[in-house]
Design an enzyme around this catalytic site. Structure first.
Site, PDB file in Angstrom:
ATOM      1  N   MET A  36      12.240   0.876  -6.651  1.00 21.97           N
ATOM      2  CA  MET A  36      13.234   1.925  -6.871  1.00 21.97           C
ATOM      3  C   MET A  36      14.461   1.699  -5.989  1.00 21.97           C
ATOM      4  O   MET A  36      15.290   2.603  -5.828  1.00 21.97           O
ATOM      5  CB  MET A  36      12.620   3.297  -6.607  1.00 21.97           C
ATOM      6  CG  MET A  36      11.474   3.580  -7.577  1.00 21.97           C
ATOM      7  SD  MET A  36      11.169   5.319  -7.849  1.00 21.97           S
ATOM      8  CE  MET A  36      10.696   5.827  -6.214  1.00 21.97           C
ATOM      9  N   HIS A  40      14.064  -2.601   1.659  1.00 19.02           N
ATOM     10  CA  HIS A  40      13.769  -2.843   3.081  1.00 19.02           C
ATOM     11  C   HIS A  40      12.780  -3.996   3.156  1.00 19.02           C
ATOM     12  O   HIS A  40      12.369  -4.558   2.127  1.00 19.02           O
ATOM     13  CB  HIS A  40      13.241  -1.568   3.741  1.00 19.02           C
ATOM     14  CG  HIS A  40      12.092  -0.940   3.007  1.00 19.02           C
ATOM     15  ND1 HIS A  40      10.840  -1.527   2.943  1.00 19.02           N
ATOM     16  CD2 HIS A  40      12.010   0.197   2.271  1.00 19.02           C
ATOM     17  CE1 HIS A  40      10.039  -0.765   2.232  1.00 19.02           C
ATOM     18  NE2 HIS A  40      10.724   0.282   1.791  1.00 19.02           N
ATOM     19  N   GLU A  41      12.344  -4.285   4.361  1.00 18.98           N
ATOM     20  CA  GLU A  41      11.487  -5.441   4.607  1.00 18.98           C
ATOM     21  C   GLU A  41      10.180  -5.377   3.799  1.00 18.98           C
ATOM     22  O   GLU A  41       9.626  -6.415   3.442  1.00 18.98           O
ATOM     23  CB  GLU A  41      11.233  -5.536   6.121  1.00 18.98           C
ATOM     24  CG  GLU A  41      10.756  -6.865   6.622  1.00 18.98           C
ATOM     25  CD  GLU A  41      11.535  -8.080   6.108  1.00 18.98           C
ATOM     26  OE1 GLU A  41      10.874  -9.024   5.642  1.00 18.98           O
ATOM     27  OE2 GLU A  41      12.779  -8.082   6.159  1.00 18.98           O
ATOM     28  N   HIS A  43       9.810  -4.269   0.654  1.00 15.56           N
ATOM     29  CA  HIS A  43      10.141  -4.836  -0.654  1.00 15.56           C
ATOM     30  C   HIS A  43      10.344  -6.354  -0.552  1.00 15.56           C
ATOM     31  O   HIS A  43       9.889  -7.110  -1.401  1.00 15.56           O
ATOM     32  CB  HIS A  43      11.451  -4.232  -1.194  1.00 15.56           C
ATOM     33  CG  HIS A  43      11.418  -2.751  -1.401  1.00 15.56           C
ATOM     34  ND1 HIS A  43      12.148  -1.885  -0.621  1.00 15.56           N
ATOM     35  CD2 HIS A  43      10.764  -1.986  -2.304  1.00 15.56           C
ATOM     36  CE1 HIS A  43      11.956  -0.640  -1.049  1.00 15.56           C
ATOM     37  NE2 HIS A  43      11.109  -0.670  -2.062  1.00 15.56           N
ATOM     38  N   MET A 154       0.466  -2.536  -0.789  1.00 22.12           N
ATOM     39  CA  MET A 154      -0.669  -1.663  -0.456  1.00 22.12           C
ATOM     40  C   MET A 154      -0.225  -0.348   0.172  1.00 22.12           C
ATOM     41  O   MET A 154      -1.016   0.563   0.341  1.00 22.12           O
ATOM     42  CB  MET A 154      -1.641  -2.387   0.479  1.00 22.12           C
ATOM     43  CG  MET A 154      -2.674  -3.218  -0.237  1.00 22.12           C
ATOM     44  SD  MET A 154      -3.695  -2.265  -1.395  1.00 22.12           S
ATOM     45  CE  MET A 154      -4.787  -1.401  -0.264  1.00 22.12           C
ATOM     46  N   GLN A 159      -1.501   3.699  -6.236  1.00 23.94           N
ATOM     47  CA  GLN A 159      -0.733   3.119  -7.342  1.00 23.94           C
ATOM     48  C   GLN A 159      -1.359   1.778  -7.758  1.00 23.94           C
ATOM     49  O   GLN A 159      -1.528   1.507  -8.949  1.00 23.94           O
ATOM     50  CB  GLN A 159       0.721   2.919  -6.899  1.00 23.94           C
ATOM     51  CG  GLN A 159       1.585   2.202  -7.910  1.00 23.94           C
ATOM     52  CD  GLN A 159       3.055   2.293  -7.534  1.00 23.94           C
ATOM     53  OE1 GLN A 159       3.733   3.230  -7.905  1.00 23.94           O
ATOM     54  NE2 GLN A 159       3.538   1.319  -6.805  1.00 23.94           N
ATOM     55  N   SER A 191       9.645   2.437   4.686  1.00 23.70           N
ATOM     56  CA  SER A 191       9.814   3.229   3.470  1.00 23.70           C
ATOM     57  C   SER A 191      11.289   3.542   3.276  1.00 23.70           C
ATOM     58  O   SER A 191      12.018   3.765   4.255  1.00 23.70           O
ATOM     59  CB  SER A 191       9.035   4.539   3.596  1.00 23.70           C
ATOM     60  OG  SER A 191       9.431   5.448   2.586  1.00 23.70           O
ATOM     61  N   SER A 192      11.709   3.588   2.025  1.00 28.57           N
ATOM     62  CA  SER A 192      13.101   3.958   1.726  1.00 28.57           C
ATOM     63  C   SER A 192      13.382   5.378   2.211  1.00 28.57           C
ATOM     64  O   SER A 192      14.522   5.747   2.464  1.00 28.57           O
ATOM     65  CB  SER A 192      13.361   3.885   0.222  1.00 28.57           C
ATOM     66  OG  SER A 192      12.990   2.629  -0.281  1.00 28.57           O
ATOM     67  N   ARG A 193      12.321   6.176   2.314  1.00 29.89           N
ATOM     68  CA  ARG A 193      12.495   7.588   2.701  1.00 29.89           C
ATOM     69  C   ARG A 193      12.635   7.775   4.214  1.00 29.89           C
ATOM     70  O   ARG A 193      12.970   8.876   4.653  1.00 29.89           O
ATOM     71  CB  ARG A 193      11.332   8.424   2.184  1.00 29.89           C
ATOM     72  CG  ARG A 193      11.339   8.586   0.662  1.00 29.89           C
ATOM     73  CD  ARG A 193      10.228   9.528   0.243  1.00 29.89           C
ATOM     74  NE  ARG A 193      10.387  10.006  -1.114  1.00 29.89           N
ATOM     75  CZ  ARG A 193       9.831   9.438  -2.185  1.00 29.89           C
ATOM     76  NH1 ARG A 193       9.089   8.367  -2.046  1.00 29.89           N
ATOM     77  NH2 ARG A 193      10.021   9.948  -3.393  1.00 29.89           N
TER      78      ARG A 193
HETATM   79  P1  AMP Z   1       9.325   1.683  -4.220  1.00 28.94           P
HETATM   80  O1  AMP Z   1      10.702   1.138  -4.220  1.00 28.94           O
HETATM   81  O2  AMP Z   1       9.054   2.674  -3.151  1.00 28.94           O
HETATM   82  O3  AMP Z   1       8.876   2.142  -5.595  1.00 28.94           O
HETATM   83  O4  AMP Z   1       8.363   0.453  -3.879  1.00 28.94           O
HETATM   84  C1  AMP Z   1       8.361  -0.717  -4.646  1.00 28.94           C
HETATM   85  C2  AMP Z   1       7.220  -1.585  -4.210  1.00 28.94           C
HETATM   86  O5  AMP Z   1       7.373  -1.919  -2.837  1.00 28.94           O
HETATM   87  C3  AMP Z   1       5.850  -0.894  -4.347  1.00 28.94           C
HETATM   88  O6  AMP Z   1       4.894  -1.824  -4.827  1.00 28.94           O
HETATM   89  C4  AMP Z   1       5.552  -0.481  -2.934  1.00 28.94           C
HETATM   90  O7  AMP Z   1       4.183  -0.372  -2.644  1.00 28.94           O
HETATM   91  C5  AMP Z   1       6.166  -1.628  -2.153  1.00 28.94           C
HETATM   92  N1  AMP Z   1       6.430  -1.224  -0.773  1.00 28.94           N
HETATM   93  C6  AMP Z   1       7.173  -0.156  -0.354  1.00 28.94           C
HETATM   94  N2  AMP Z   1       7.126  -0.062   0.989  1.00 28.94           N
HETATM   95  C7  AMP Z   1       6.323  -1.071   1.417  1.00 28.94           C
HETATM   96  C8  AMP Z   1       5.876  -1.502   2.703  1.00 28.94           C
HETATM   97  N3  AMP Z   1       6.219  -0.873   3.821  1.00 28.94           N
HETATM   98  N4  AMP Z   1       5.075  -2.595   2.769  1.00 28.94           N
HETATM   99  C9  AMP Z   1       4.695  -3.249   1.636  1.00 28.94           C
HETATM  100  N5  AMP Z   1       5.094  -2.896   0.400  1.00 28.94           N
HETATM  101  C10 AMP Z   1       5.888  -1.817   0.287  1.00 28.94           C
END
Ligand code: AMP
Length: 298
Positions: A36, A40-41, A43, A154, A159, A191-193
């Site tokens: 989404m 960040h690191e 992704h 993970m 998910q 996390s993006s949040r």
């Molecule tokens: P999102 O953009 O939050 O939908 O995340 C996209 C993908 O990145 C998903 O498969 C998440 O599980 C993964 N992801 C997000 N944060 C992390 C993290 N800190 N470490 C590993 N994978 C992540």
């Protein structure tokens, strides 16, 4: 010196499909990482894996409205498309698919996927309909990209468990690769949040991972009780959080996301939690294996 190749940006499904058709003709395998954005690191670790394990790594950036229950959370989801492009191209991504809503939902939301297994616990319980939205958007993206391998973090362990089932249920010819959680130096899961935490909340948030470690410590000491471990994590959070409120703490077998009747962990398990701060809901988890003679934890 590594020569940076130009990254392709696609907005329309036909464009990315045409490009990937050509790549497949050349015998190249396709790796796919749905995101989404606001990269960040965490992704980027998935992008690097995709680039390592497949010939052509594709990522998507799409903030999917149907997986948000809270409209405000959706509208306020952080965005930085230019920076995302810069980061993705530096992490081995060959094509970035950035569709808008009309591309992904050409007939609105009248046709969707319903997931009724593994959704009554953890985030599925607190966010009704969330995984239907995730399942729907991934079905669409898998059909557009038709990847050989998909890469998920993970961090969103529920998910991963659900998407594996979705892949089986719809016979998607794709292999799921689960990648480890990337953390800040102090242990907070990336996390993006996280940018939506105040300075004080950010400081307090280190205790999320620490509480999970406290739970694991109990398992390491030989305790196998789901309820005792859950209680240990809850107690830790109760004494260390003053700004955040606990949404859930749970201990379950993984990837089944179930407890056994005798309250004893046997095999793979997950300790997972969610905590609400003023403008951000944070999730985290650790997984491990109790196999009697040999225990492993992550
Ligand atoms: P999102 O953009 O939050 O939908 O995340 C996209 C993908 O990145 C998903 O498969 C998440 O599980 C993964 N992801 C997000 N944060 C992390 C993290 N800190 N470490 C590993 N994978 C992540």
């Amino acid at each position: 010196m590594e020569i940076q190749k130009k990254m392709h940006i696609f907005h329309r499904a036909e464009e990315v499909r045409a490009y990937l058709r050509e790549q497949r003709k050349k015998g190249r395998t396709i790796g796919f990482v749905p995101t989404m954005g606001y990269l960040h690191e965490g992704h980027l670790s998935l992008f690097r894996q995709a680039a390592r394990q497949t010939d052509c790594a594709i990522a998507s950036i799409f903030v999917n409205p149907t997986q948000f229950g809270d409209q405000e959370d959706y509208l306020k989801y952080p965005k930085d498309p230019a920076h995302d492009r810069f980061l993705a191209s530096g992490a081995g991504i060959e094509g970035l698919f950035c569709p808008d809503q009309t591309v992904i939902y050409p007939n609105g939301t009248t046709i969707s996927v319903t997931i009724s297994e593994k959704t009554d616990v953890l985030c599925g319980k607190s966010r009704p309909g969330h995984f239907d939205g995730v399942g729907t958007v991934l079905t669409k993206l898998f059909n557009i990209i038709q990847p050989d391998k998909v890469f998920f973090g993970m961090k969103d362990a529920q998910q991963i468990a659900i998407v594996k089932d979705l892949i089986d249920a719809f016979h998607f010819p794709v292999k799921m690769i689960a990648c480890p959680i990337v953390r800040e130096p102090d242990g907070l899961a990336r996390s993006s949040r996280n940018v939506r935490l105040s300075a004080a909340e950010r400081q307090e948030a280190v205790h999320l991972y620490k509480s999970l470690q406290a739970g694991l410590e109990l398992v390491r000491d030989g305790n196998r009780s789901f309820s005792a471990i859950k209680e240990r994590v809850r107690a830790y959070l109760k004494s260390h959080l003053s700004l955040g409120t606990v949404d859930y703490v749970d201990v379950l077998h993984y990837p089944e996301l179930k407890r056994s009747k005798d309250d004893q962990i046997q095999g793979r398990f997950i300790i997972a939690l969610a905590v609400n701060y003023t403008y951000a809901r944070l999730i985290d988890n650790v997984t491990g294996i109790c196999s009697g003679s040999c225990d492993k934890f992550r």
